[in-house]
Design an enzyme around this catalytic site. Structure first.
Site, PDB file in Angstrom:
ATOM      1  N   ARG B  13      -4.343   7.458  -4.263  1.00  0.00           N
ATOM      2  CA  ARG B  13      -2.848   6.424  -3.109  1.00  0.00           C
ATOM      3  C   ARG B  13      -3.111   5.033  -2.915  1.00  0.00           C
ATOM      4  O   ARG B  13      -2.157   4.611  -2.854  1.00  0.00           O
ATOM      5  CB  ARG B  13      -3.557   6.986  -1.712  1.00  0.00           C
ATOM      6  CG  ARG B  13      -5.037   7.602  -1.725  1.00  0.00           C
ATOM      7  CD  ARG B  13      -5.951   7.583   0.088  1.00  0.00           C
ATOM      8  NE  ARG B  13      -7.099   7.508  -0.047  1.00  0.00           N
ATOM      9  CZ  ARG B  13      -7.208   7.453   1.625  1.00  0.00           C
ATOM     10  NH1 ARG B  13      -6.566   8.066   2.605  1.00  0.00           N
ATOM     11  NH2 ARG B  13      -8.195   7.790   1.782  1.00  0.00           N
ATOM     12  N   SER B  40      -3.276   6.453   5.529  1.00  0.00           N
ATOM     13  CA  SER B  40      -3.608   7.467   5.134  1.00  0.00           C
ATOM     14  C   SER B  40      -2.465   7.695   3.223  1.00  0.00           C
ATOM     15  O   SER B  40      -3.372   7.216   3.152  1.00  0.00           O
ATOM     16  CB  SER B  40      -3.250   8.800   5.223  1.00  0.00           C
ATOM     17  OG  SER B  40      -4.108   9.064   6.377  1.00  0.00           O
ATOM     18  N   GLU B  61       8.398  15.944   9.307  1.00  0.00           N
ATOM     19  CA  GLU B  61       8.368  16.197   7.713  1.00  0.00           C
ATOM     20  C   GLU B  61      10.201  16.041   7.223  1.00  0.00           C
ATOM     21  O   GLU B  61      10.426  15.956   6.444  1.00  0.00           O
ATOM     22  CB  GLU B  61       7.907  16.396   7.474  1.00  0.00           C
ATOM     23  CG  GLU B  61       6.103  16.028   7.231  1.00  0.00           C
ATOM     24  CD  GLU B  61       5.243  16.975   8.352  1.00  0.00           C
ATOM     25  OE1 GLU B  61       6.007  17.581   9.382  1.00  0.00           O
ATOM     26  OE2 GLU B  61       4.541  15.938   9.440  1.00  0.00           O
ATOM     27  N   PHE B  86       2.175  18.783   3.678  1.00  0.00           N
ATOM     28  CA  PHE B  86       3.515  18.358   4.068  1.00  0.00           C
ATOM     29  C   PHE B  86       4.781  18.094   3.669  1.00  0.00           C
ATOM     30  O   PHE B  86       5.450  17.800   4.028  1.00  0.00           O
ATOM     31  CB  PHE B  86       3.452  17.443   5.472  1.00  0.00           C
ATOM     32  CG  PHE B  86       1.714  17.944   7.145  1.00  0.00           C
ATOM     33  CD1 PHE B  86       1.486  19.054   6.198  1.00  0.00           C
ATOM     34  CD2 PHE B  86       0.999  16.665   6.396  1.00  0.00           C
ATOM     35  CE1 PHE B  86       0.544  19.412   7.447  1.00  0.00           C
ATOM     36  CE2 PHE B  86       0.320  16.601   6.680  1.00  0.00           C
ATOM     37  CZ  PHE B  86      -0.658  18.219   7.536  1.00  0.00           C
ATOM     38  N   HIS B 112      -3.218  13.325  -0.861  1.00  0.00           N
ATOM     39  CA  HIS B 112      -4.755  14.219  -0.598  1.00  0.00           C
ATOM     40  C   HIS B 112      -3.959  15.794  -0.722  1.00  0.00           C
ATOM     41  O   HIS B 112      -4.049  16.331  -0.384  1.00  0.00           O
ATOM     42  CB  HIS B 112      -4.212  14.222   0.847  1.00  0.00           C
ATOM     43  CG  HIS B 112      -4.523  12.930   1.556  1.00  0.00           C
ATOM     44  ND1 HIS B 112      -3.894  11.552   1.617  1.00  0.00           N
ATOM     45  CD2 HIS B 112      -5.937  12.991   2.306  1.00  0.00           C
ATOM     46  CE1 HIS B 112      -5.087  10.899   2.188  1.00  0.00           C
ATOM     47  NE2 HIS B 112      -6.194  10.908   2.467  1.00  0.00           N
ATOM     48  N   ASP B 120     -11.287  18.386   5.465  1.00  0.00           N
ATOM     49  CA  ASP B 120     -10.859  18.363   6.291  1.00  0.00           C
ATOM     50  C   ASP B 120     -10.535  20.621   6.261  1.00  0.00           C
ATOM     51  O   ASP B 120      -9.753  21.174   6.577  1.00  0.00           O
ATOM     52  CB  ASP B 120      -8.882  17.864   6.146  1.00  0.00           C
ATOM     53  CG  ASP B 120      -9.029  16.965   7.531  1.00  0.00           C
ATOM     54  OD1 ASP B 120     -10.118  16.513   7.550  1.00  0.00           O
ATOM     55  OD2 ASP B 120      -8.229  15.711   6.317  1.00  0.00           O
ATOM     56  N   ARG B 170      -6.796  11.745  -2.209  1.00  0.00           N
ATOM     57  CA  ARG B 170      -7.476  10.649  -1.386  1.00  0.00           C
ATOM     58  C   ARG B 170      -8.602  10.324  -2.232  1.00  0.00           C
ATOM     59  O   ARG B 170      -9.544   9.195  -1.342  1.00  0.00           O
ATOM     60  CB  ARG B 170      -8.250  11.527  -0.233  1.00  0.00           C
ATOM     61  CG  ARG B 170      -8.736  11.423   0.758  1.00  0.00           C
ATOM     62  CD  ARG B 170      -8.820  12.582   2.177  1.00  0.00           C
ATOM     63  NE  ARG B 170      -9.516  11.568   3.151  1.00  0.00           N
ATOM     64  CZ  ARG B 170     -10.994  12.056   3.115  1.00  0.00           C
ATOM     65  NH1 ARG B 170     -12.172  12.754   2.017  1.00  0.00           N
ATOM     66  NH2 ARG B 170     -11.974  10.937   3.526  1.00  0.00           N
TER      67      ARG B 170
END
Lengths: 281, 317
Positions: B13, B40, B61, B86, B112, B120, B170
């Protein structure tokens, strides 16, 4: 006043086109298209600053129009053709195989006048906002218009877009809501009560105007007011009262004709309401 | 056998973030959107240096994808960033109608992705995105393997006209490809040449495949390691030529085996050169919380798993 007479001369032909296109295809959505024939006529023959003969995707220096409730395609295609975007005779191909006039508007076949596909509801306002932001970045001071349905207001994305445009001061956009009170399964307020759309849009930070979308005088009076309200750091929306199926008595005031073509007898009765003012395609 | 060295560990990322920032400096038509995940997605540099070209949409989104589509109409090149979950499943209809079908020049930037999102858990571990995106006509699907390649891919997709799905992750992972690489969309990279088995890997699994080649080499097995950084359009020439030479293959990805890169290769081989194929990926289950490495082990996505699959598929020749 003569302009209003001209527009009143065009609108019956648009309604004839709608009925003939949908009857020939034996599919389509006559109710909303007939209800919105007047605003489509006013937009394409009076309000929009646009270049029908020289259509470009980016529409630089022009007003842009987005149809979020894409099932009104018959009405939109009629005014696009009648105002010069493509040959009027092409209206005969609506919903047929190999046509540029798809059941719902699309860009894939390259039909001049269409800038994004629509049909799955709730998405047009977001696209219109994006186009409006691009206009600001490009120092293009023309406006972006977006027509939506009232049943469509049940989609969550509409309110995401409403929050964004007000929160980010997108003030070069005019939303128009076709407030006919009907949707596929019945009256909106039975299917999913809309509450006060006026209060909702105000609460979301938009300037709200109202007009009668089946009264050309009111449209021609209200649209310049809406344009005047742009550029004041707030987006503008017009709640436009219409009658679904306007002009055809047996189609008016009911959801029955949302997405159903007339049979031959019904078609003959319906088309008799409208004078062939510009010549049928 | 060519040896790849991990000089440093960096997250893909951040490669995206650096690429985007560079685009900000070099291409005034590039704009960026984010739905409340700017930090992020490593989009802060772009946001801070080019605030007029950055659009924060909040946690919305669907609206972000629509706005991105609209921005292309005025000639902009929007990079819309959010988590892979998303960026795909949540907004599939918006991506389908307003971006893919409408042929809009939007770059969907999905961070991610995969199981290595880690702690998560399954709600955020997107493992179906490659499948959803590759099914859309007009969509290009790109899954780079490390920091340097993600940066190069970010620069490349800005030059490409049309919708792109750019997938990255990530965790900090080995950064081993060259800093000045040329990223050619649709061209697979042969990282190690071999004769006994072809390993087609994408994303984080490319490094695992390189380690698997070492394990196999010690057993006297020569594995060809190919980085499929572009899943669509697939480099069918490189895949077919490799399989012609080795006679069997393994696919490796951090994604469901249903609908993933491996399935694209299987479809290609079925039509052109049927040969035994084993697939490394998530086997029709959801993920769970844990550290990235622990999850790679638990779900069978590590170098040893790739090596085992290679030895197995060789016996099927």
């Amino acid at each position: 006043m003569s302009e209003i007479i001209d527009l009143k001369h065009i609108a019956p032909q648009v309604r004839r086109d709608i009925l003939r296109m949908i009857f020939t295809a034996q599919s389509g959505h006559p109710g909303g298209a007939l209800g919105c024939a007047d605003i489509f006529t006013a937009l394409y023959f009076k309000i929009l600053k646009h270049s029908p003969a020289g259509f470009t995707m980016n529409g630089s220096g022009e007003d842009l129009f987005f149809l979020s409730n894409g099932h009104l395609s018959a009405a939109w295609f009629s005014v696009l053709a009648r105002s010069g975007y493509f040959p009027v005779k092409e209206l005969a191909t609506f919903r047929h195989i190999d046509t540029r006039l798809q059941g719902h508007p699309s860009t894939k076949e390259g039909l001049p006048g269409v800038r994004v596909a629509s049909g799955s509801l709730g998405q047009g306002l977001s696209v219109a906002i994006g186009a409006a932001l691009a206009k600001k970045l490009n120092n293009d001071n023309r406006l972006v218009y977006c027509l939506m349905g009232d049943g469509e207001q049940q989609e969550g994305q509409i309110w995401e877009a409403a929050m964004f445009a007000a929160g980010k001061n997108v003030d070069n956009i005019i939303g128009i809501i076709d407030y006919n009170g009907q949707q596929i399964d019945g009256p909106c307020n039975e299917v999913m009560p809309l509450g006060s759309l006026k209060a909702k849009w105000k609460a979301f930070g938009w300037i709200v105007l109202e007009m009668n979308g089946n009264d050309m005088e009111d449209i021609i009076k209200t649209m310049p007011k809406a344009i005047e309200k742009t550029g004041q750091e707030k987006p503008v929306v017009i709640l436009m009262q219409t009658e679904m199926g306007y002009g055809v008595d047996f189609m008016e005031g009911t959801h029955e004709w949302h997405g159903k073509p007339p049979n031959e007898e019904q078609f003959k009765k319906a088309i008799a309401n409208f004078e062939e003012t510009l010549g049928d395609y | 056998m060519q040896n790849y060295i991990c000089k440093e560990k960096k997250d893909t990322r951040s490669g995206f973030g650096e690429g985007l920032f560079e685009l900000g400096k070099t291409n005034p038509e590039v704009v960026a959107l984010c739905a409340d995940l700017t930090g992020s997605l490593k989009m802060d540099n772009f946001k801070n240096h080019f605030p007029g070209r950055f659009f924060q949409t909040g946690i919305a989104e669907a609206n972000m994808m629509g706005i991105a589509a609209g921005l292309t109409i005025g000639g902009k090149i929007p990079f819309a960033g959010t988590f892979a979950n998303f960026a795909t499943g949540r907004v599939y209809d918006q991506v389908r109608q307003c971006i893919a079908y409408s042929e809009k020049n939007v770059k969907i930037c999905a961070s991610h992705a995969g199981i290595t999102l880690g702690e998560d858990g399954a709600t955020h571990q997107m493992l179906e995105d490659i499948g959803m995106m590759k099914m859309l006509p007009n969509m290009t699907v790109i899954s780079p393997c490390d920091f340097n390649q993600t940066k190069a891919a970010t620069l490349a997709v800005a030059r490409h006209k049309g919708p792109v799905y750019l997938r990255f992750g990530r965790p900090k992972v080995p950064n081993f490809t060259s800093e000045d690489q040329k990223f050619i969309i649709g061209k697979a990279d042969i990282l190690i040449e071999g004769n006994d088995v072809s390993v087609f890997a994408t994303g984080h699994l490319v490094w695992q495949a390189l380690q698997a080649a070492k394990i196999l080499n010690e057993k006297g097995i020569s594995a060809e390691i190919i980085n499929i950084h572009t899943i669509k359009p697939l480099d069918s020439q490189v895949v077919i030529n490799s399989i012609k030479k080795t006679g069997c293959g393994v696919t490796a990805e951090e994604h469901q085996i249903n609908g993933g890169m491996g399935e694209s290769i299987a479809r290609l081989l079925t039509g052109k050169r049927p040969q035994p194929l084993e697939m490394i990926g998530i086997k029709d289950v959801f993920g769970e919380s844990g550290k990235p490495g622990e999850l790679m082990d638990k779900f069978g996505l590590n170098a040893q798993n790739v090596a085992d699959a290679a030895r197995k598929v060789i016996t099927r020749k």
